[in-house]
Motif scaffolding. Structure first.
Motif: not given
Lengths: 219, 542
Positions: B451-471
């Motif tokens: 399916y050639h699916k590609k995903h991207k998370t959001s951008i966490k600005w100015r963060n070296l220990n980002p928390v995304w919790n994105e599925e």
């Protein structure tokens, strides 16, 4: 020593159990963590103070709600100099016994710091019980039971006053902690369909708005 | 400054340093805990194996038949629907779920035995708490891989000595030969070539018993097997030739009548052994450490083999200056012959008394190195004369990776027929902007993906220990998963110029160690969330 060795091997090697819980006893130096553990595991008590070196643990299997639960109870050194060693063991612990000494104001004041330590180093679903030890020494008491209860309420944890010397509430605390963890276990398996049904929620868990739309970007 | 070896790596005590006695006391407790952990890992391994056996013997979902026993629906015994996996099962293979406080089980509900068992396993292993299966060691089948190795090597030695055989690869035995008593597993084999294959396949099996799920996905498997076999027989031969002495042969012969195999002389914690030689040269104040060989290392890849190399370091370190040396990598083996000497210079005699040599074996991998075991030896004893030592390796110290890392949850959802990847968070990402931060986001894709699916998370600005919790969902079949790789690349968002690369991670059946285990757990236990930290590598492989 030989006898103790054999006992340790028997306890540790016993594979006939259902669940294994790792518990950790923390609190300031000399509040009675080691005595508390010795009372529970070996039913022994000595007034002599021997500071724990770094960490130690004991194993005890208990029978609770038709299930055999093996407890690995870590006794930690309260002294600051061992802090890096002891905090390394927070991560595996499912339950914490946070102990202060009712005859020692400072140990009570440090409870908040210990809670911060737990929050920093442990898993977020670890369970905590607050324990005020040495309740046999009523005449030297400086922290009233009410203050302890209030603090526990504030922290959202359960509270007991105990005495390792007189064997008051020692067993109760451990049994209560085991119960709390058992409850948490069923709860987390029932109420979190994500764990069993595999994250059947929306595509993105937290679709947060980009609130900092004006970032200090350096490009 | 004082350093103590913990399971979590090296730890520095604040304030006054720990004394030798204190260090010893802590080390004793750590050892005791490790024993207990190993017992626990074996127990969890048994639970995993049990569930897997059940899963294997289940008939699989079918429209009008029981998931477990294949029984079709009958008038008096209609099929029930499992409330968790939504498959049908006959009344014999379901249990009534106990009354729950939770609203989702408010009506009368059933749970198939498979889901019930999985749930039980999840409870018993502690996985409910850690959100993924803890470390486990699968039970061994009859005999361990190491046993075979030593047996094989020894059988070769006996053969050579007896002169009954010209081709060292023949391992079949005539009835009545010493071998038939000695190694029952050999004598049971029908033909010589088959015996070779089955030994190595058993060997492989004990490390990754899931290979059977995936054999169709790995075409090169048989190739690896034979390759490993030849290497092993070569290793066996080398051992004979290097020792070569009549002594070793005689001692073997003495042991032949015994039914028990030779016990290793050092306690073995299951991570294998390492032979080294240390020699100190006064004149040049240099220490020559020769890594001879390792035996019975743990397997890291699909075939149960590894690509080990050793990293040697003198501890404790002096300041920030690190004195690390490494050997070459020996490929596709669990019994590498390193035969390599490394030299540490500027080691004084007083250093020898106080310092020790740490040898850590790593698995060489394009996508990062996993620790396979380590040993520490005090240098005190090698002052006078060159010493040769055989060391038992202890388990990987850092169960949790350090440095740039990501917490990733994988879950194969059988209802949606999709792999659910949750990027939970990352830690200690490298700063790429001049403000000392990065603006991280993650790109992820499966490879190959129809399916050639590609995903991207959001951008966490100015963060070296980002928390995304994105599925993110990738539609795929479980059988496909064993051929696919999940690639994550971490980027720092920049406007007006290309994004900076922060790190990457590849998970798949061809990956190794922790990453392989995570991937396998995800395939083996669908509909469960498997959460694990992974170290990021700084190589960009696309």
């Amino acid at each position: 020593m030989g006898g103790a060795d054999i006992k340790w091997q028997k306890d540790a090697g016993d594979q006939n159990f259902d669940y294994m819980f790792k518990l950790l006893i923390i609190g300031n130096s000399s509040v009675g963590k080691t005595s508390f553990l010795f009372r529970y595991a070996d039913d022994s008590f000595t007034s002599a103070f021997v500071s724990t070196v770094g960490i130690d643990f004991k194993v005890k299997t208990v029978f609770r709600h038709d299930k055999r639960v093996k407890l690995q109870i870590w006794d930690t050194a309260g002294q600051e100099r061992y802090r890096t060693i002891t905090t390394a063991y927070y991560r595996g612990a499912m339950g914490f016994i946070l102990m202060y000494d009712i005859t020692n104001e400072e140990s009570f004041n440090s409870v908040q710091d210990w809670v911060t330590q737990i929050k920093t180093y442990s898993w977020d679903n670890a369970q905590v019980i607050l324990v005020g030890n040495k309740c046999d020494m009523e005449e030297e008491r400086v922290v009233s039971a009410d203050r302890g209860r209030q603090l526990a309420e504030q922290l959202g944890v359960e509270f007991y006053e105990t005495s390792a010397k007189e064997n008051i509430n020692v067993k109760t605390v451990f049994e209560r902690l085991v119960d709390i963890i058992c409850d948490k276990m069923s709860e987390s398996l029932d109420s979190e369909p994500a764990m069993l049904a595999g994250g059947a929620r929306g595509q993105r868990l937290t679709e947060q708005p980009q609130n900092n739309a004006n970032p200090n970007c350096n490009c | 400054m004082c350093v103590i070896r913990l399971r979590t790596g090296w730890c520095t005590a604040r304030g006054e340093p720990l004394s030798a006695a204190e260090r010893e006391a802590v080390a004793a407790v750590v050892r005791r805990a490790e024993q207990l952990d190993e017992l626990e890992a074996r127990r969890v391994g048994r639970l995993v194996a049990r569930l897997e056996g059940m899963r294997r013997s289940a008939q699989g979902p079918a429209p009008r038949a029981c998931l477990l026993c294949g029984e079709t629906s009958r008038l008096l015994a209609p099929l029930r629907t499992c409330s968790i996996c939504r498959n049908s099962a006959c009344p014999k293979c379901v249990i009534d779920t106990p009354p729950h406080r939770s609203p989702i089980y408010s009506r009368e509900q059933y749970m198939c035995n498979l889901c019930a068992e999985t749930r039980e396993m999840w409870k018993k292993s502690g996985a409910w708490f850690y959100k993924s299966l803890p470390k486990y060691i699968l039970p061994e089948r009859k005999v361990t891989g190491r046993y075979h190795d030593t047996e094989l090597a020894r059988s070769l030695q006996i053969r050579q000595e007896a002169g009954t055989i010209s081709n060292e690869c023949k391992t079949d035995s005539e009835p009545g030969s010493p071998l038939s008593i000695h190694a029952p597993s050999f004598s049971r084999q029908p033909s010589n070539t088959d015996s070779r294959k089955s030994i190595s396949s058993q060997d492989t099996h004990h490390e990754w018993s899931e290979t059977d799920i995936l054999t169709h996905g790995v075409s090169g498997l048989s190739l690896h097997r034979t390759e490993s076999m030849t290497q092993r027989s070569i290793a066996g031969l080398k051992r004979t030739s290097s020792k070569g002495s009549a002594y070793s042969l005689r001692s073997i012969r003495k042991e032949v009548p015994k039914t028990q195999p030779e016990k290793p002389t050092i306690p073995d914690s299951g991570f294998g052994t390492l032979e080294i030689k240390l020699a100190y040269d006064n004149a040049t104040s240099s220490l020559a450490a020769t890594v001879l060989r390792a035996r019975g290392l743990i397997g890291m890849d699909m075939t149960g083999l590894s690509d080990p190399f050793c990293r040697l370091e003198i501890l404790p370190r002096e300041g920030t200056y690190s004195n690390r040396l490494r050997t070459k990598t020996v490929h596709k083996t669990k019994n590498p012959e390193f035969n390599e000497t490394v030299h540490f210079f500027g080691i004084t005699e007083s250093d020898l008394a106080a310092k020790s040599l740490e040898i850590v074996i790593f698995d060489d991998d394009r996508y990062g190195c996993d620790e396979m075991g380590s040993a520490i030896v005090s240098l005190r004893d090698c002052v006078k004369a060159p010493t040769q030592l055989r060391l038992a390796l202890s388990g990987a110290s850092g169960t949790e990776p350090t440095g740039p890392r990501v917490l990733l949850a994988l879950c194969y959802n059988t209802k949606k027929r999709a792999l659910v990847v949750t990027i939970c968070r990352a830690a200690e990402l490298p700063p790429q902007d001049s403000n000392g931060y990065s603006d991280p986001f993650v790109k992820l894709h499966l490879d190959p993906d129809p399916y050639h699916k590609k995903h991207k998370t959001s951008i966490k600005w100015r963060n070296l220990n980002p928390v995304w919790n994105e599925e993110f969902l990738f539609e795929t079949r479980p059988t496909e998963l064993s051929r696919q790789n999940l690639t994550l690349t971490f980027w720092d968002k920049d406007y007006g110029k290309p994004n900076d690369f922060l790190g990457s991670l590849v998970l798949g059946a061809s990956s190794k160690g922790r990453r392989l285990k995570h991937w396998m757990d995800c395939i083996k236990f669908p509909d469960h969330r498997h959460e694990q930290w992974h170290a990021l590598t700084d190589t960009q492989h696309l």
